[in-house]
Design a protein around this motif. Structure first.
Motif, PDB file in Angstrom:
ATOM      1  N   LEU A 307     142.042  17.056  46.002  1.00  0.00           N
ATOM      2  CA  LEU A 307     142.985  17.140  44.875  1.00  0.00           C
ATOM      3  C   LEU A 307     142.217  17.360  43.564  1.00  0.00           C
ATOM      4  O   LEU A 307     142.567  18.214  42.744  1.00  0.00           O
ATOM      5  CB  LEU A 307     143.805  15.837  44.829  1.00  0.00           C
ATOM      6  N   CYS A 335     150.576  16.780  47.392  1.00  0.00           N
ATOM      7  CA  CYS A 335     150.232  15.344  47.308  1.00  0.00           C
ATOM      8  C   CYS A 335     151.415  14.536  46.777  1.00  0.00           C
ATOM      9  O   CYS A 335     151.714  13.450  47.282  1.00  0.00           O
ATOM     10  CB  CYS A 335     149.020  15.130  46.393  1.00  0.00           C
ATOM     11  N   PRO A 386     148.896  15.334  52.979  1.00  0.00           N
ATOM     12  CA  PRO A 386     149.540  16.343  52.118  1.00  0.00           C
ATOM     13  C   PRO A 386     149.440  17.736  52.714  1.00  0.00           C
ATOM     14  O   PRO A 386     150.297  18.586  52.455  1.00  0.00           O
ATOM     15  CB  PRO A 386     148.732  16.265  50.817  1.00  0.00           C
TER      16      PRO A 386
END
Ligand code: HEM
Length: 469
Positions: A307, A335, A386
């Motif tokens: 991320l 996410c 995710p």
């Protein structure tokens, strides 16, 4: 004589049992209830979604659980869609729950618990005012960014970040967003005394709430709802200080007051009830979701690292993430979706009341937990991943999974703050991961077993923060 009385009692008893099961047969099938207590003995009062899951496992799509009054659980995404969207008007009621009276300032007031014309009028007016203040758009993006910046500044000023309780900074951030929209001012981290005294977290997080639901007369005790109402009254008084309805309104409370001049459905008690509803609905849910986000990041450092790579590549480190960045950040969006699916904060939704298809007046619950935790579209649903949302080319998100990720519920009565909450979730999570590595404290492990009392919350546990650049 005794024999006659005995036989009469047995006859009445058998008749009552037959009548009871005739009554049960009016509802969709479910686990067999016992007369008088229904399925009460098999419920789990603390982890309600677990109890419902266990009781409903043999019934696909729809199932009735008697608590002892019947609650019809809609468990399948298509069934929920058919009810709440295709037949939306039949499912817009709310069952009366006296416990919630303590948050209301008028009978049938506000948005969350009202029904009929007043619900329609209040929801329409509130959403129209919020849209004027840029709900889900750039105006609120700026507001959320600045509340997030305050939170980061607060964390930056900490001398020791090896053992940080993020609960409080996140709460102040989320309260400040809704406070500014509703009342036109925000709290400083150093002067947040009134917030500390405010008891929402304690009310929603406490078993008292459930005692109150079972023993509704407790609501009449004067001190129970007093703190909540006092907090809202004080904030509205502050918003109205020096405000005249000839002035351009600068917050929800002032705008509502101004609209009272031209719309008969809007009045003082509903002003208070709306402010109370939006404040209560907007804080605990969003704050808890963000707290889960931090726990998931600390637990899954690989997810967090991926991320951060995306955020640093798209946004860099000189400015905060914005809504426009999302177009180039599929992993960030994935996410947020996975945090909401996995955290599943309102696993039991807010109960509705139905009109026709099921006997009128029946309590109906869209089982959001079941859809997001067990729908076959989610492969390995017990894994926090995710990646599941990303298409094979790595650039877009899978629509069929987004459709089934329904933490805000669906239909005419779905969450009225969804667009604001989404802005808060993405901007806060992205900014936190951009600035900090969120890690377990040395020697500790993150425990993801939720505390389940109405809202599924993470256990209070501290994290270690390391600067990420
Ligand atoms: C992550 C955050 C949030 C989640 C998961 C969430 C979830 C929900 C859910 C499941 C409902 C019940 C919908 C139904 O009856 O089917 C609801 C209702 C509602 N929410 Fe939210 N919510 C969130 C944030 C917010 C925010 C930020 C606000 C205010 C700005 C808000 C205001 C409301 C209101 C007013 C209702 C009642 C709607 C009605 O009865 O017409 N929520 N929310």
């Amino acid at each position: 004589m005794l024999l006659t009385i005995f036989l009469a009692l047995v006859t009445v008893f058998i008749y009552a049992i037959i009548q009871y099961y005739r009554y049960v047969a009016r509802y969709p099938k479910g686990p067999t209830p016992l007369p008088f207590i229904g399925n009460h003995g098999e419920l789990d009062f603390v982890r309600q979604h677990v109890g419902f899951e266990r009781l409903s496992k043999d019934f696909d799509g729809i199932c009735t659980v008697f608590t002892p009054s019947p609650i019809v659980h809609l468990r399948d995404f298509q069934v929920i869609k058919e009810a709440f969207i295709d037949n939306g008007d039949d499912y817009i009621g709310r069952p009366k729950n006296r416990m919630f009276d303590m948050f209301e300032f008028a009978p049938n007031g506000g948005v969350i618990n009202s029904v009929g014309d007043n619900w329609r009028e209040q929801r329409r007016a509130a959403l129209s005012i919020l849209r004027d203040f840029g709900m889900g758009k750039n105006v609120q993006e700026t507001l959320v960014q600045s509340a997030v910046a305050d939170m980061l500044e607060h964390l930056d000023e900490m001398k020791d970040r090896s053992n940080v309780d993020l609960h409080w900074p996140i709460q102040v951030m989320v309260v400040n967003v809704i406070n500014e929209i509703m009342f036109g001012f925000r709290h400083k981290y150093s002067e947040s005394g009134p917030l500390l005294k405010f008891l929402i977290a304690r009310i929603f997080g406490s078993k008292l709430m459930f005692v109150g639901m079972s023993l509704p007369f407790l609501v009449d005790l004067p001190f129970i709802g007093w703190h909540v109402q006092r907090f809202i009254i004080d904030n509205i008084d502050r918003a109205m200080l020096n405000y005249s309805t000839d002035d351009e309104p600068s917050c929800f409370a002032q705008a509502y007051k101004q609209r009272m001049l031209t719309n008969k459905a809007l009045d003082e008690p509903n002003l208070y009830a709306n402010c109370s509803d939006f404040f209560l609905a907007g804080v605990e849910t969003t704050m808890t979701t963000l707290r889960w986000a931090m726990m998931f990041m600390a637990k899954h450092e690989d997810v967090q690292a991926r991320l951060r790579r995306e955020i640093h590549a798209v946004v860099g480190t000189n400015r905060l993430p914005s809504l426009n960045d999302q177009n180039n950040m599929p992993y960030t969006r994935a996410c947020v979706l996975e945090v909401q699916r996995f955290g599943n904060v309102l696993s039991n939704n807010v109960y509705r009341e139905t009109g026709h298809t099921i006997p009128a007046g029946t309590v109906v619950n869209a089982d959001l937990h079941h859809v997001m935790a067990h729908d076959p579209f989610f492969i390995d649903p017990e894994k926090f991943s995710p990646e599941r949302y990303i298409t094979d080319d790595g650039k877009s998100l899978r629509k069929e999974l987004i459709e089934r990720t329904i933490p805000f519920s669906i239909g005419k009565r779905a969450c009225a703050g969804e667009s604001l909450a989404k802005v808060e979730l993405v901007l806060c999570l992205a900014a936190m991961v951009q600035h900090y590595r969120i890690l377990p404290c040395v020697g500790a492990e993150i425990d993801l077993e939720p505390i389940a009392l109405g809202i599924l919350k993470p256990k209070d546990q501290n994290v270690r923060l390391e600067k990420a650049f």
